[in-house]
Design a protein around this motif. Structure first.
Motif, PDB file in Angstrom:
ATOM      1  N   UNK A 174      24.817   1.977   7.174  1.00 58.22           N
ATOM      2  CA  UNK A 174      25.144   2.094   5.751  1.00 58.22           C
ATOM      3  C   UNK A 174      23.863   2.107   4.910  1.00 58.22           C
ATOM      4  N   UNK A 175      22.928   1.223   5.260  1.00 58.90           N
ATOM      5  CA  UNK A 175      21.656   1.131   4.536  1.00 58.90           C
ATOM      6  C   UNK A 175      20.899   2.459   4.614  1.00 58.90           C
ATOM      7  N   UNK A 176      20.789   3.021   5.813  1.00 61.89           N
ATOM      8  CA  UNK A 176      20.043   4.266   5.999  1.00 61.89           C
ATOM      9  C   UNK A 176      20.713   5.438   5.284  1.00 61.89           C
ATOM     10  N   UNK A 177      22.031   5.533   5.395  1.00 57.24           N
ATOM     11  CA  UNK A 177      22.752   6.674   4.824  1.00 57.24           C
ATOM     12  C   UNK A 177      22.708   6.679   3.294  1.00 57.24           C
ATOM     13  N   UNK A 178      22.627   5.516   2.684  1.00 54.48           N
ATOM     14  CA  UNK A 178      22.618   5.469   1.223  1.00 54.48           C
ATOM     15  C   UNK A 178      21.324   6.040   0.635  1.00 54.48           C
TER      16      UNK A 178
ATOM     17  N   UNK B  49      20.857  -2.022  -1.312  1.00 52.11           N
ATOM     18  CA  UNK B  49      20.548  -3.451  -1.264  1.00 52.11           C
ATOM     19  C   UNK B  49      21.690  -4.280  -0.694  1.00 52.11           C
ATOM     20  N   UNK B  50      22.909  -3.789  -0.846  1.00 52.49           N
ATOM     21  CA  UNK B  50      24.083  -4.504  -0.303  1.00 52.49           C
ATOM     22  C   UNK B  50      24.040  -4.559   1.228  1.00 52.49           C
ATOM     23  N   UNK B  51      24.014  -3.408   1.928  1.00 48.66           N
ATOM     24  CA  UNK B  51      23.914  -3.485   3.390  1.00 48.66           C
ATOM     25  C   UNK B  51      22.597  -4.104   3.860  1.00 48.66           C
ATOM     26  N   UNK B  52      21.512  -3.956   3.084  1.00 51.97           N
ATOM     27  CA  UNK B  52      20.236  -4.580   3.469  1.00 51.97           C
ATOM     28  C   UNK B  52      20.407  -6.095   3.520  1.00 51.97           C
TER      29      UNK B  52
ATOM     30  N   UNK C 130      19.623   7.390  -7.304  1.00 53.41           N
ATOM     31  CA  UNK C 130      19.069   6.047  -7.510  1.00 53.41           C
ATOM     32  C   UNK C 130      20.138   4.960  -7.508  1.00 53.41           C
ATOM     33  N   UNK C 131      21.354   5.300  -7.876  1.00 56.02           N
ATOM     34  CA  UNK C 131      22.438   4.322  -7.754  1.00 56.02           C
ATOM     35  C   UNK C 131      22.751   4.052  -6.280  1.00 56.02           C
ATOM     36  N   UNK C 132      22.642   5.088  -5.453  1.00 55.46           N
ATOM     37  CA  UNK C 132      22.821   4.893  -4.008  1.00 55.46           C
ATOM     38  C   UNK C 132      21.713   4.020  -3.425  1.00 55.46           C
ATOM     39  N   UNK C 133      20.478   4.235  -3.891  1.00 51.90           N
ATOM     40  CA  UNK C 133      19.362   3.403  -3.426  1.00 51.90           C
ATOM     41  C   UNK C 133      19.560   1.958  -3.889  1.00 51.90           C
ATOM     42  N   UNK C 134      20.001   1.796  -5.145  1.00 49.42           N
ATOM     43  CA  UNK C 134      20.305   0.454  -5.654  1.00 49.42           C
ATOM     44  C   UNK C 134      21.311  -0.252  -4.747  1.00 49.42           C
TER      45      UNK C 134
END
Length: 248
Positions: free
Chosen positions: A235-239, A110-113, A103-107
């Motif tokens: 980056x967004x997808x991999x996280x 938001x950066x690359x998004x 969940x920290x990776x999903x959080x």
């Protein structure tokens, strides 16, 4: 502005960020997550007011006055980001104690998004140029472009209304601020903190200039921007799948 002056302005948006995260994290439990997020909301709005006052400052006091508006606007923006970041990381860890990494990776997806959305918005609002380099359509006013960050600010401000925030795991376990500060002095922790700071500033500093760097390499600013959007999309997808990889 010269490139050096522009670098100083964008640097104002980075200087306080990492330091503020560390300092705010130490006192987050004592102050409270809700109060800190409200403070971040206020700081983001103040930064917008100061930044958008640059034309008026230029008219009244010239280039130096406009420079100070832009620099301090970016600096306060960074402080707001730092305060926000100091809350969302431990809050996510507290909400998902048995699956923190995922969940920290999903959080942080938001950066690359944000980079993707911002990159596409920038490309759509840029000036139109023909094959000879002549401007065919003017760019969208920079103040409108800068004001776009207020959209997520207003959204998270609205989300704060009526919310009750939990205590962090450290607070729930009865660990004092003094004990947390003491852990920073551990040699391994200090080395990791230093390495993380170096990586963070290199990433943030490069990201703020990346479209200029790749645009120069590809001899086309728009292509450079699209390359930035592409790498940010990866980056967004991999996280979203990084959690299970890290656990393995």
């Amino acid at each position: 502005f010269t490139m050096t002056e522009l670098g100083t302005i964008t640097g104002g948006g980075l200087t306080g960020f990492g330091i503020v995260i560390i300092l705010t994290s130490l006192f987050a439990d004592w102050i409270g997550y809700g109060k800190l997020m409200t403070a971040a909301f206020v700081l983001h709005f103040i930064s917008a007011v100061i930044t958008l006052a640059a034309p008026a400052a230029f008219a009244a006091g010239g280039k130096d006055a406009a420079f100070m508006c832009l620099f301090w606007g970016m600096f306060i923006f960074a402080v707001g980001n730092g305060v926000c970041e100091a809350v969302v990381n431990p809050l996510t860890a507290t909400l998902f104690p048995k699956n923190k990494t995922h969940y920290l990776n999903i959080l942080h997806a938001g950066w690359p998004a944000g980079l993707v959305i911002g990159g596409l918005a920038s490309a759509l609002m840029a000036a139109g140029v023909d094959a000879d380099g002549n401007i065919t359509t003017p760019a969208v006013d920079w103040k409108i472009q800068m004001s776009l960050f207020l959209v997520p600010v207003i959204l998270y401000g609205g989300m704060l209304i009526g919310q009750k925030f939990p205590k962090s795991e450290a607070a729930s376990a009865g660990i004092s601020v003094g004990e947390m500060i003491g852990s920073v002095m551990a040699p391994l922790f200090f080395v990791l903190l230093l390495l993380h700071a170096l990586v963070g500033y290199v990433e943030l500093g490069t990201d703020s200039w990346i479209s200029k760097i790749t645009g120069s390499i590809m001899a086309d600013p728009q292509k450079g921007l699209m390359l930035f959007v592409y790498t940010s999309s990866l980056m967004f997808a991999l996280r979203f799948v990084a959690g299970p990889i890290v656990h393995r």
